[in-house]
Design a protein around this motif. Structure first.
Motif, PDB file in Angstrom:
ATOM      1  N   UNK A  45       0.834  -1.192   0.000  1.00  0.00           N
ATOM      2  CA  UNK A  45       0.000   0.000   0.000  1.00  0.00           C
ATOM      3  C   UNK A  45       0.871   1.244   0.000  1.00  0.00           C
ATOM      4  N   UNK A  46       0.267   2.340  -0.389  1.00  0.00           N
ATOM      5  CA  UNK A  46       0.913   3.640  -0.267  1.00  0.00           C
ATOM      6  C   UNK A  46       0.444   4.253   1.041  1.00  0.00           C
ATOM      7  N   UNK A  47       1.344   4.921   1.764  1.00  0.00           N
ATOM      8  CA  UNK A  47       0.980   5.552   3.025  1.00  0.00           C
ATOM      9  C   UNK A  47       1.501   4.758   4.207  1.00  0.00           C
ATOM     10  N   UNK A  48       1.731   5.457   5.300  1.00  0.00           N
ATOM     11  CA  UNK A  48       2.310   4.831   6.499  1.00  0.00           C
ATOM     12  C   UNK A  48       1.252   4.227   7.418  1.00  0.00           C
ATOM     13  N   UNK A  49       0.296   5.024   7.821  1.00  0.00           N
ATOM     14  CA  UNK A  49      -0.726   4.575   8.774  1.00  0.00           C
ATOM     15  C   UNK A  49      -1.950   4.075   8.014  1.00  0.00           C
ATOM     16  N   UNK A  50      -2.671   3.114   8.601  1.00  0.00           N
ATOM     17  CA  UNK A  50      -3.877   2.611   7.920  1.00  0.00           C
ATOM     18  C   UNK A  50      -4.849   3.712   7.498  1.00  0.00           C
ATOM     19  N   UNK A  51      -4.943   4.770   8.269  1.00  0.00           N
ATOM     20  CA  UNK A  51      -5.863   5.856   7.907  1.00  0.00           C
ATOM     21  C   UNK A  51      -5.399   6.584   6.643  1.00  0.00           C
ATOM     22  N   UNK A  52      -4.125   6.439   6.289  1.00  0.00           N
ATOM     23  CA  UNK A  52      -3.578   7.081   5.094  1.00  0.00           C
ATOM     24  C   UNK A  52      -3.307   6.101   3.957  1.00  0.00           C
ATOM     25  N   UNK A  53      -3.597   4.824   4.157  1.00  0.00           N
ATOM     26  CA  UNK A  53      -3.324   3.834   3.126  1.00  0.00           C
ATOM     27  C   UNK A  53      -4.109   4.136   1.857  1.00  0.00           C
ATOM     28  N   UNK A  54      -3.443   3.926   0.730  1.00  0.00           N
ATOM     29  CA  UNK A  54      -4.085   4.015  -0.573  1.00  0.00           C
ATOM     30  C   UNK A  54      -3.695   2.776  -1.360  1.00  0.00           C
ATOM     31  N   UNK A  55      -4.684   2.166  -1.972  1.00  0.00           N
ATOM     32  CA  UNK A  55      -4.499   0.941  -2.746  1.00  0.00           C
ATOM     33  C   UNK A  55      -4.567   1.278  -4.228  1.00  0.00           C
ATOM     34  N   UNK A  56      -3.528   0.907  -4.962  1.00  0.00           N
ATOM     35  CA  UNK A  56      -3.548   1.074  -6.414  1.00  0.00           C
ATOM     36  C   UNK A  56      -4.471   0.020  -7.012  1.00  0.00           C
ATOM     37  N   UNK A  57      -4.746   0.158  -8.284  1.00  0.00           N
ATOM     38  CA  UNK A  57      -5.592  -0.828  -8.968  1.00  0.00           C
ATOM     39  C   UNK A  57      -4.968  -2.216  -8.901  1.00  0.00           C
ATOM     40  N   UNK A  58      -3.652  -2.310  -9.100  1.00  0.00           N
ATOM     41  CA  UNK A  58      -3.003  -3.624  -9.064  1.00  0.00           C
ATOM     42  C   UNK A  58      -2.996  -4.200  -7.648  1.00  0.00           C
ATOM     43  N   UNK A  59      -2.818  -3.355  -6.639  1.00  0.00           N
ATOM     44  CA  UNK A  59      -2.870  -3.840  -5.251  1.00  0.00           C
ATOM     45  C   UNK A  59      -4.284  -4.305  -4.900  1.00  0.00           C
ATOM     46  N   UNK A  60      -5.282  -3.584  -5.401  1.00  0.00           N
ATOM     47  CA  UNK A  60      -6.666  -3.969  -5.158  1.00  0.00           C
ATOM     48  C   UNK A  60      -6.986  -5.311  -5.809  1.00  0.00           C
ATOM     49  N   UNK A  61      -6.535  -5.504  -7.042  1.00  0.00           N
ATOM     50  CA  UNK A  61      -6.749  -6.786  -7.724  1.00  0.00           C
ATOM     51  C   UNK A  61      -6.056  -7.917  -6.963  1.00  0.00           C
TER      52      UNK A  61
END
Length: 95
Positions: A45-61
């Motif tokens: 994921x992108x971001x340090x804390x879970x509240x800031x996590x961002x999932x790319x399309x490939x990470x989501x898949x």
């Protein structure tokens, strides 16, 4: 599928990002389940804390496949990580 059935969907490209909350809602899983996969390194994921996590399309898949392997096939987390890596390698070789 019937000949007259209409399907709807969204194409996700690499500019698209999902939050942890959105991922949990879409996949119908808890934040703890997703966090466990992130902590194990199965999902990046992108971001340090879970509240800031961002999932790319490939990470989501990758997450959707991981959840299916665990939920439907009973694969443990280590096995899930291995299977995902092998699937990515097969796809890379095919390209």
């Amino acid at each position: 599928m019937a000949d007259n059935e209409i399907l709807f969907g969204t194409v996700l490209d690499e500019r698209f990002r999902l939050t942890l909350w959105e991922v949990c809602q879409i996949c119908e899983v808890s934040a703890e389940q997703v966090a466990a996969l992130v902590d194990e390194g199965v999902i990046e994921v992108e971001g340090e804390a879970p509240s800031n996590w961002r999932f790319t399309a490939s990470a989501f898949e990758r997450l959707k496949i991981a959840l299916r392997l665990e939920r439907d096939l009973g694969v443990n987390r280590e096995g899930t990580a291995l299977i995902l890596d092998l699937l990515e390698e097969v796809n890379r070789l095919r390209r």
